[in-house]
Design a protein around this motif. Structure first.
Motif, mmCIF file in Angstrom:
data_model
loop_
_atom_site.group_PDB
_atom_site.id
_atom_site.type_symbol
_atom_site.label_atom_id
_atom_site.label_comp_id
_atom_site.label_asym_id
_atom_site.label_seq_id
_atom_site.Cartn_x
_atom_site.Cartn_y
_atom_site.Cartn_z
ATOM 1 N N LEU A 42 0.822 -1.215 0.000
ATOM 2 C CA LEU A 42 0.000 0.000 0.000
ATOM 3 C C LEU A 42 0.859 1.270 0.000
ATOM 4 C CD1 LEU A 42 -2.859 1.230 0.111
ATOM 5 C CD2 LEU A 42 -2.782 1.038 2.600
ATOM 6 N N ALA A 43 1.974 1.233 0.713
ATOM 7 C CA ALA A 43 2.859 2.404 0.739
ATOM 8 C C ALA A 43 3.277 2.801 -0.679
ATOM 9 C CB ALA A 43 4.090 2.107 1.598
ATOM 10 N N PHE A 44 3.641 1.807 -1.480
ATOM 11 C CA PHE A 44 4.090 2.114 -2.843
ATOM 12 C C PHE A 44 2.908 2.501 -3.739
ATOM 13 C CE2 PHE A 44 7.569 -0.399 -1.032
ATOM 14 C CZ PHE A 44 8.579 0.530 -1.217
ATOM 15 N N HIS A 45 1.762 1.878 -3.479
ATOM 16 C CA HIS A 45 0.555 2.274 -4.210
ATOM 17 C C HIS A 45 0.248 3.754 -3.956
ATOM 18 C CE1 HIS A 45 -3.550 2.318 -5.691
ATOM 19 N NE2 HIS A 45 -3.977 2.707 -4.499
ATOM 20 N N VAL A 46 0.334 4.176 -2.700
ATOM 21 C CA VAL A 46 0.031 5.570 -2.355
ATOM 22 C C VAL A 46 0.944 6.524 -3.125
ATOM 23 C CG1 VAL A 46 0.142 7.292 -0.497
ATOM 24 C CG2 VAL A 46 -0.957 5.070 -0.075
ATOM 25 N N LEU A 47 2.244 6.272 -3.097
ATOM 26 C CA LEU A 47 3.182 7.158 -3.812
ATOM 27 C C LEU A 47 2.872 7.186 -5.310
ATOM 28 C CD1 LEU A 47 6.655 6.411 -2.186
ATOM 29 C CD2 LEU A 47 5.276 8.497 -1.966
ATOM 30 N N ALA A 48 2.594 6.018 -5.871
ATOM 31 C CA ALA A 48 2.387 5.940 -7.323
ATOM 32 C C ALA A 48 1.060 6.542 -7.743
ATOM 33 C CB ALA A 48 2.475 4.482 -7.779
ATOM 34 N N HIS A 49 0.067 6.453 -6.870
ATOM 35 C CA HIS A 49 -1.302 6.800 -7.248
ATOM 36 C C HIS A 49 -1.695 8.211 -6.826
ATOM 37 C CE1 HIS A 49 -4.839 4.710 -8.887
ATOM 38 N NE2 HIS A 49 -5.552 5.557 -8.177
ATOM 39 N N ASP A 50 -0.838 8.877 -6.071
ATOM 40 C CA ASP A 50 -1.174 10.156 -5.448
ATOM 41 C C ASP A 50 -1.100 11.314 -6.443
ATOM 42 O OD1 ASP A 50 -1.622 12.189 -3.623
ATOM 43 O OD2 ASP A 50 0.496 12.308 -3.061
ATOM 44 N N ASP A 51 -2.189 11.523 -7.167
ATOM 45 C CA ASP A 51 -2.191 12.542 -8.222
ATOM 46 C C ASP A 51 -2.124 13.964 -7.664
ATOM 47 O OD1 ASP A 51 -2.321 10.577 -10.134
ATOM 48 O OD2 ASP A 51 -4.518 10.538 -10.135
ATOM 49 N N ARG A 52 -2.392 14.118 -6.366
ATOM 50 C CA ARG A 52 -2.272 15.463 -5.769
ATOM 51 C C ARG A 52 -0.827 15.789 -5.412
ATOM 52 N NH1 ARG A 52 -7.042 15.091 -1.122
ATOM 53 N NH2 ARG A 52 -8.427 13.745 -2.304
ATOM 54 N N GLY A 53 0.045 14.812 -5.484
ATOM 55 C CA GLY A 53 1.444 14.991 -5.109
ATOM 56 C C GLY A 53 2.271 15.588 -6.238
ATOM 57 N N PRO A 54 3.588 15.543 -6.124
ATOM 58 C CA PRO A 54 4.464 16.088 -7.167
ATOM 59 C C PRO A 54 4.356 15.292 -8.470
ATOM 60 C CG PRO A 54 5.715 15.407 -5.197
ATOM 61 C CD PRO A 54 4.320 14.972 -4.990
ATOM 62 N N GLU A 55 4.997 15.783 -9.498
ATOM 63 C CA GLU A 55 4.889 15.140 -10.812
ATOM 64 C C GLU A 55 5.545 13.745 -10.824
ATOM 65 O OE1 GLU A 55 7.787 15.144 -13.192
ATOM 66 O OE2 GLU A 55 9.006 15.760 -11.461
ATOM 67 N N ALA A 56 5.295 13.002 -11.904
ATOM 68 C CA ALA A 56 5.639 11.571 -11.962
ATOM 69 C C ALA A 56 7.108 11.282 -11.640
ATOM 70 C CB ALA A 56 5.282 11.015 -13.335
ATOM 71 N N ARG A 57 8.009 12.057 -12.236
ATOM 72 C CA ARG A 57 9.436 11.773 -12.033
ATOM 73 C C ARG A 57 9.828 11.904 -10.553
ATOM 74 N NH1 ARG A 57 13.701 10.943 -15.103
ATOM 75 N NH2 ARG A 57 12.328 11.118 -16.902
ATOM 76 N N ALA A 58 9.277 12.922 -9.898
ATOM 77 C CA ALA A 58 9.585 13.128 -8.473
ATOM 78 C C ALA A 58 9.016 11.983 -7.633
ATOM 79 C CB ALA A 58 9.006 14.459 -8.008
ATOM 80 N N ARG A 59 7.802 11.549 -7.961
ATOM 81 C CA ARG A 59 7.203 10.461 -7.183
ATOM 82 C C ARG A 59 7.932 9.145 -7.426
ATOM 83 N NH1 ARG A 59 1.438 9.972 -8.505
ATOM 84 N NH2 ARG A 59 1.707 11.553 -10.114
ATOM 85 N N LEU A 60 8.430 8.958 -8.658
ATOM 86 C CA LEU A 60 9.202 7.745 -8.938
ATOM 87 C C LEU A 60 10.496 7.737 -8.119
ATOM 88 C CD1 LEU A 60 8.913 5.227 -10.795
ATOM 89 C CD2 LEU A 60 10.458 6.361 -12.381
ATOM 90 N N HIS A 61 11.121 8.907 -7.974
ATOM 91 C CA HIS A 61 12.302 9.009 -7.106
ATOM 92 C C HIS A 61 11.944 8.696 -5.652
ATOM 93 C CE1 HIS A 61 14.846 11.521 -10.052
ATOM 94 N NE2 HIS A 61 15.415 10.345 -9.890
ATOM 95 N N MET A 62 10.772 9.160 -5.238
ATOM 96 C CA MET A 62 10.318 8.857 -3.864
ATOM 97 C C MET A 62 10.162 7.346 -3.677
ATOM 98 S SD MET A 62 7.437 11.708 -2.942
ATOM 99 C CE MET A 62 7.793 13.463 -2.752
ATOM 100 N N VAL A 63 9.568 6.683 -4.674
ATOM 101 C CA VAL A 63 9.428 5.215 -4.618
ATOM 102 C C VAL A 63 10.804 4.583 -4.441
ATOM 103 C CG1 VAL A 63 8.880 3.152 -5.989
ATOM 104 C CG2 VAL A 63 7.296 5.092 -5.987
ATOM 105 N N ASP A 64 11.750 5.066 -5.221
ATOM 106 C CA ASP A 64 13.104 4.510 -5.184
ATOM 107 C C ASP A 64 13.748 4.713 -3.812
ATOM 108 O OD1 ASP A 64 15.235 3.203 -6.234
ATOM 109 O OD2 ASP A 64 16.004 4.887 -7.399
ATOM 110 N N LEU A 65 13.645 5.929 -3.290
ATOM 111 C CA LEU A 65 14.226 6.236 -1.973
ATOM 112 C C LEU A 65 13.590 5.375 -0.878
ATOM 113 C CD1 LEU A 65 14.315 10.128 -2.328
ATOM 114 C CD2 LEU A 65 16.333 8.666 -1.959
ATOM 115 N N LEU A 66 12.263 5.244 -0.940
ATOM 116 C CA LEU A 66 11.563 4.491 0.092
ATOM 117 C C LEU A 66 11.878 2.993 -0.013
ATOM 118 C CD1 LEU A 66 9.563 4.761 2.456
ATOM 119 C CD2 LEU A 66 7.694 4.385 0.833
ATOM 120 N N ALA A 67 11.920 2.492 -1.252
ATOM 121 C CA ALA A 67 12.192 1.058 -1.447
ATOM 122 C C ALA A 67 13.605 0.712 -0.986
ATOM 123 C CB ALA A 67 12.006 0.684 -2.918
ATOM 124 N N GLU A 68 14.539 1.571 -1.310
ATOM 125 C CA GLU A 68 15.936 1.349 -0.900
ATOM 126 C C GLU A 68 16.061 1.401 0.630
ATOM 127 O OE1 GLU A 68 18.746 1.734 -3.587
ATOM 128 O OE2 GLU A 68 19.836 0.651 -2.037
#
Lengths: 300, 300
Positions: free
Chosen positions: B125-151
């Motif tokens: 769910l944590a990764f779903h939230v980052l990926a699905h959060d259209d109110r958040g920053p743009e796609a590239r920034a959220r993908l970096h967030m996924v990477d930081l969180l996963a690492e």
């Protein structure tokens, strides 16, 4: 598309297995990297298997004319999720299975704590791979892949199906309930493979997307019915896991509900439906037809 | 920045708690949604706690002039990862703890299988939230967030630290080994909070990024030393978890290695270093200074 018009997708499976192996090798931390035991256990868990989910991604890639290098990250990620789910499913508190892919399951080869953590870390690694894979599609497409994989792996997908499965032991389920459970437990991740491959293609026709989605749903459920049938028919040696386990643990299965012959018939119908769903792709769908036939014939 | 120049970040903590609560409410599946028990357990696991990780993200957001709505997804995701890690850490095969946040831990309130699956699903769910959060920053920034969180959550971060922790019970560790363990086990995720907040800002000065990274590292380690000290000093009622647990299970801790007074001294030094690391942000860093002071004073 079939590049030379002669060989079948099935002939290319060893190449795709080699691609996947190389990708996993690239992404899994070295077995001597701190903390070594955890990384060893993760590598152990990620070894072997039919790699059906990766093959579905690569076959969809051929059908959509997407280069396999664009899909290595997705194939890797989905196999890491699948591997983690097997590690956790085998735990004593879950299905309590000591054998997996013909070897001791992770909590037997290591210990329970290592198995829990290796599974957790494999799940995290799957999302790291998608996010970090600069050779893959552009950021927006990879973010969609993260979303599809997270949704399919989570409580409304794989984990949810497993929860229903565990709660179901020893109690009656009707066919609709049994199908709902499997659509979550194995179907969601298989369906995600097709949808993730679609993300690597821009400007995809909606009918093609729908067709691939339906193909994924049918293959997913047919595969599970087959699994139930093979669990009754097969011995542990052929299966690489403990055979007759479902009956012994009094789990609801398709054969228990419908009998072996009607179950096999239902699987066959779903394969027919899977082929039909590929109509919008016309000739380009050949690799997916060939893979469906290959799956239909497994362990016979 | 502090919007009215008068109140402290600490005064705004209740508002941020309310924001986070609303975001979790939005993303967690309803407790009556199929499969209900799993969703109930996920919600149970995600309740309560100090929400330190979310607060670090929001405080960094204030320092970087990023609107909190841009960071709700990241705050939610990191708290979901933290919640899942507590559920799995408490399992009998891991730390075997029956009490968490003042209530029975998830495997006591439900059962072990549900706790394993709830943890797994919270991570997804944590990764779903980052990926699905259209109110958040743009796609590239959220993908970096996924990477930081996963690492940070994976084998080279949190899971890795937990593996070292479990392997360490009953054996000697020197200070460098103990710090390395904690830098992984709790430090990586805390550091990721700061780095994820940075992703929501474009054109960030490299010295600011480095400063926030160093602040995160210092806070993470200081927090863990404090935790060890509180485990010796506190009773279970104040802690909301079983006190004196580290010593009983013969785990290496800072107080065991350095004594209570040197441990407290070391934590204090790290807080000083955390403050110093904020220099590149000059006055904008006020909320982060205030939050660091607030953490330094907890449970005194």
């Amino acid at each position: 598309m079939n590049p030379d018009g002669a060989t079948s997708f099935v002939d290319r499976i060893p190449d795709y297995h080699a691609r996947l192996h190389a990708a996993l090798e690239r992404w899994l931390p070295a077995a001597d990297h701190y903390p070594a035991t955890l990384h060893e256990a993760m590598r152990y868990a990620a070894e072997g298997g039919k790699r059906l989910r990766a093959l579905l991604i690569y076959a969809a890639g051929e059908a959509l004319s997407v280069a396999p290098s664009m899909l290595d990250g997705a194939a890797c990620a989905v196999e890491l999720i699948h591997a983690y789910s097997l590690v956790h499913d085998d735990l004593p508190a879950m299905d309590d299975d000591e054998l997996r892919r013909g070897r001791p399951s992770v909590h037997k080869a290591y210990d329970e704590a290592t198995a829990i953590l290796a599974g957790d870390a494999l799940q995290a690694l799957a999302f790291h791979v998608l996010a970090h894979d600069d050779r893959g599609p552009e950021a927006r497409a990879r973010l969609h892949m993260v979303d599809l994989l997270a949704e399919a792996a989570g409580s409304r997908g794989m984990c949810g199906g497993q929860a229903v499965d565990l709660a179901a032991a020893g109690r009656q389920m009707n066919l609709a309930e049994l199908e709902a459970m499997h659509i979550h437990k194995t179907g969601a991740l298989i369906r995600a493979c097709l949808l993730m491959a679609c993300q690597a293609r821009t400007a995809l026709d909606a009918r093609v997307l729908d067709g691939l989605d339906r193909y994924g749903k049918c293959i997913g459920l047919a595969f599970q019915i087959q699994d139930d049938v093979l669990d009754v028919e097969g011995d542990s040696e052929t299966l690489g896991k403990t055979g007759g386990k479902d009956q012994a643990s009094n789990k609801p299965t398709f054969p228990a509900l419908l009998g072996l012959s009607v179950s096999s018939q239902r699987a066959a119908e779903l394969f027919v439906e899977a082929h039909a769903a590929l109509a919008p792709l016309s000739d380009a769908a050949l690799p997916l037809h060939q893979l469906a036939d290959h799956i239909a014939q497994r362990a016979r």
